[in-house]
Design a protein around this motif. Sequence first.
Motif, PDB file in Angstrom:
ATOM      1  N   PRO A  24       0.785  -1.266   0.101  1.00  0.00           N
ATOM      2  CA  PRO A  24      -0.125   0.075   0.242  1.00  0.00           C
ATOM      3  C   PRO A  24       0.659   0.695   0.329  1.00  0.00           C
ATOM      4  O   PRO A  24       1.941   1.322   0.598  1.00  0.00           O
ATOM      5  CB  PRO A  24      -0.599  -0.021   1.494  1.00  0.00           C
ATOM      6  CG  PRO A  24      -0.419  -1.754   1.691  1.00  0.00           C
ATOM      7  CD  PRO A  24       0.189  -2.012   1.097  1.00  0.00           C
ATOM      8  N   ALA A  25       0.262   2.001  -0.728  1.00  0.00           N
ATOM      9  CA  ALA A  25       1.542   3.595  -0.650  1.00  0.00           C
ATOM     10  C   ALA A  25       1.611   3.859   0.757  1.00  0.00           C
ATOM     11  O   ALA A  25       2.784   4.661   0.797  1.00  0.00           O
ATOM     12  CB  ALA A  25       0.470   4.635  -2.056  1.00  0.00           C
ATOM     13  N   ALA A  51      -0.400 -12.516   1.525  1.00  0.00           N
ATOM     14  CA  ALA A  51      -1.286 -12.439   3.054  1.00  0.00           C
ATOM     15  C   ALA A  51      -2.386 -12.063   1.734  1.00  0.00           C
ATOM     16  O   ALA A  51      -3.701 -12.579   2.074  1.00  0.00           O
ATOM     17  CB  ALA A  51      -1.113 -11.172   4.370  1.00  0.00           C
ATOM     18  N   ASP A  52      -2.216 -11.034   1.059  1.00  0.00           N
ATOM     19  CA  ASP A  52      -3.044 -10.969  -0.179  1.00  0.00           C
ATOM     20  C   ASP A  52      -4.113 -12.032  -0.189  1.00  0.00           C
ATOM     21  O   ASP A  52      -4.910 -12.402  -0.853  1.00  0.00           O
ATOM     22  CB  ASP A  52      -2.940  -9.981  -0.794  1.00  0.00           C
ATOM     23  CG  ASP A  52      -3.932  -9.952  -1.749  1.00  0.00           C
ATOM     24  OD1 ASP A  52      -4.590  -8.869  -1.175  1.00  0.00           O
ATOM     25  OD2 ASP A  52      -3.578  -9.285  -2.842  1.00  0.00           O
ATOM     26  N   GLU A  70      -8.186  -5.382   6.134  1.00  0.00           N
ATOM     27  CA  GLU A  70      -7.486  -3.511   5.604  1.00  0.00           C
ATOM     28  C   GLU A  70      -6.756  -4.362   7.201  1.00  0.00           C
ATOM     29  O   GLU A  70      -4.858  -3.745   6.646  1.00  0.00           O
ATOM     30  CB  GLU A  70      -8.159  -2.993   5.751  1.00  0.00           C
ATOM     31  CG  GLU A  70      -7.243  -1.351   6.489  1.00  0.00           C
ATOM     32  CD  GLU A  70      -8.162  -0.606   7.000  1.00  0.00           C
ATOM     33  OE1 GLU A  70      -7.419   0.249   7.368  1.00  0.00           O
ATOM     34  OE2 GLU A  70      -9.447  -1.018   7.181  1.00  0.00           O
ATOM     35  N   ALA A  71      -6.576  -4.698   8.341  1.00  0.00           N
ATOM     36  CA  ALA A  71      -6.334  -5.253   8.983  1.00  0.00           C
ATOM     37  C   ALA A  71      -4.543  -6.441   8.353  1.00  0.00           C
ATOM     38  O   ALA A  71      -3.574  -6.125   9.253  1.00  0.00           O
ATOM     39  CB  ALA A  71      -7.051  -5.736  10.444  1.00  0.00           C
ATOM     40  N   VAL A  72      -5.170  -7.149   8.519  1.00  0.00           N
ATOM     41  CA  VAL A  72      -4.416  -8.237   8.275  1.00  0.00           C
ATOM     42  C   VAL A  72      -3.227  -8.192   6.773  1.00  0.00           C
ATOM     43  O   VAL A  72      -1.704  -7.864   6.432  1.00  0.00           O
ATOM     44  CB  VAL A  72      -5.024  -9.670   7.311  1.00  0.00           C
ATOM     45  CG1 VAL A  72      -3.776 -10.574   6.558  1.00  0.00           C
ATOM     46  CG2 VAL A  72      -6.016 -10.760   8.348  1.00  0.00           C
ATOM     47  N   LEU A  73      -3.994  -6.796   6.069  1.00  0.00           N
ATOM     48  CA  LEU A  73      -2.991  -6.330   4.485  1.00  0.00           C
ATOM     49  C   LEU A  73      -2.160  -5.428   5.341  1.00  0.00           C
ATOM     50  O   LEU A  73      -0.528  -5.714   5.841  1.00  0.00           O
ATOM     51  CB  LEU A  73      -3.187  -6.603   3.491  1.00  0.00           C
ATOM     52  CG  LEU A  73      -4.211  -7.147   2.929  1.00  0.00           C
ATOM     53  CD1 LEU A  73      -4.988  -6.303   1.804  1.00  0.00           C
ATOM     54  CD2 LEU A  73      -2.902  -9.251   2.497  1.00  0.00           C
ATOM     55  N   PHE A  74      -2.698  -4.659   6.486  1.00  0.00           N
ATOM     56  CA  PHE A  74      -1.437  -3.809   6.887  1.00  0.00           C
ATOM     57  C   PHE A  74       0.085  -4.950   7.676  1.00  0.00           C
ATOM     58  O   PHE A  74       0.945  -3.538   7.421  1.00  0.00           O
ATOM     59  CB  PHE A  74      -2.476  -2.837   7.637  1.00  0.00           C
ATOM     60  CG  PHE A  74      -1.299  -1.726   8.308  1.00  0.00           C
ATOM     61  CD1 PHE A  74      -1.072  -0.929   7.634  1.00  0.00           C
ATOM     62  CD2 PHE A  74      -0.828  -1.726   9.244  1.00  0.00           C
ATOM     63  CE1 PHE A  74       0.168   0.452   7.752  1.00  0.00           C
ATOM     64  CE2 PHE A  74       0.055  -0.546  10.086  1.00  0.00           C
ATOM     65  CZ  PHE A  74       0.243   0.330   8.894  1.00  0.00           C
ATOM     66  N   GLY A 130      -6.800 -12.960  17.239  1.00  0.00           N
ATOM     67  CA  GLY A 130      -7.738 -13.217  16.411  1.00  0.00           C
ATOM     68  C   GLY A 130      -7.226 -13.995  15.555  1.00  0.00           C
ATOM     69  O   GLY A 130      -5.916 -14.288  15.023  1.00  0.00           O
ATOM     70  N   LEU A 131      -8.563 -14.632  14.650  1.00  0.00           N
ATOM     71  CA  LEU A 131      -7.776 -15.024  13.015  1.00  0.00           C
ATOM     72  C   LEU A 131      -6.766 -13.718  12.061  1.00  0.00           C
ATOM     73  O   LEU A 131      -6.272 -15.003  11.502  1.00  0.00           O
ATOM     74  CB  LEU A 131      -9.323 -14.958  12.253  1.00  0.00           C
ATOM     75  CG  LEU A 131      -9.181 -15.606  10.522  1.00  0.00           C
ATOM     76  CD1 LEU A 131      -8.544 -16.904  11.046  1.00  0.00           C
ATOM     77  CD2 LEU A 131     -10.371 -15.174  10.139  1.00  0.00           C
ATOM     78  N   ALA A 132      -7.670 -12.776  12.406  1.00  0.00           N
ATOM     79  CA  ALA A 132      -6.583 -11.197  11.940  1.00  0.00           C
ATOM     80  C   ALA A 132      -5.140 -11.933  12.188  1.00  0.00           C
ATOM     81  O   ALA A 132      -3.733 -11.534  11.286  1.00  0.00           O
ATOM     82  CB  ALA A 132      -6.769 -10.554  11.977  1.00  0.00           C
TER      83      ALA A 132
END
Length: 199
Positions: A24-25, A51-52, A70-74, A130-132
């Motif tokens: 992400p930018a 992850a994506d 959003e949380a997982v990718l960040f 958690g899962l994330a």
Amino acid sequence: MTTAPTVLSIALAETSEPVLRPLPAEVAALLAEVGAPPRLVAHLRAVHDVADRLVDWIGAHCPAAAVDREAVLFGAATHDIGKTLHPGELSGPGARHEEAGRELLLAHGVRPDLARFAGTHASWTAPDIGLADLLVSLADKVWKNKRVADLEDLVVAELSRAGGRQVWQEFLDLDEFLTGLGEDADLRLAWQAAHSVHG
């Protein structure tokens, strides 16, 4: 210290061997700002890409899991940012980067619910995981085709709980998917190794 153009190029430029989604930018800009070493940026991009793919697969396979994409990718894109402060942990063992990374992210205005992954990515058995969190940890292993049975069992249990399928069915499906992800691990490892540990 790494120059911003180098960091941005590693984080965002198109790749072919392997094909990796860009970071992400806003993450690329943050990595440039903190002077992240090239190898760290390459590692974060490889883990983010895996992850994506993992989040996409879970979305199609078990929509009831309701993964916070959003949380997982960040989390995947920043989980090792603390290694900027502890560069010896880029090529050797160590856990000082975990809390240091969380603190660094908080100091740069990142929300606590997103900064937490820097501290939890190696602690998948801790309370309140958690899962994330599990998916960030899993991506951080599978990108190089490392399989960790205890971690995968926790992910399987979460998917079984969410989707109502038998544990053994979830295990077989996840195993097949992770095996496929592992096929490109050598390309990802070579791409990461092509980048310097130093700025």
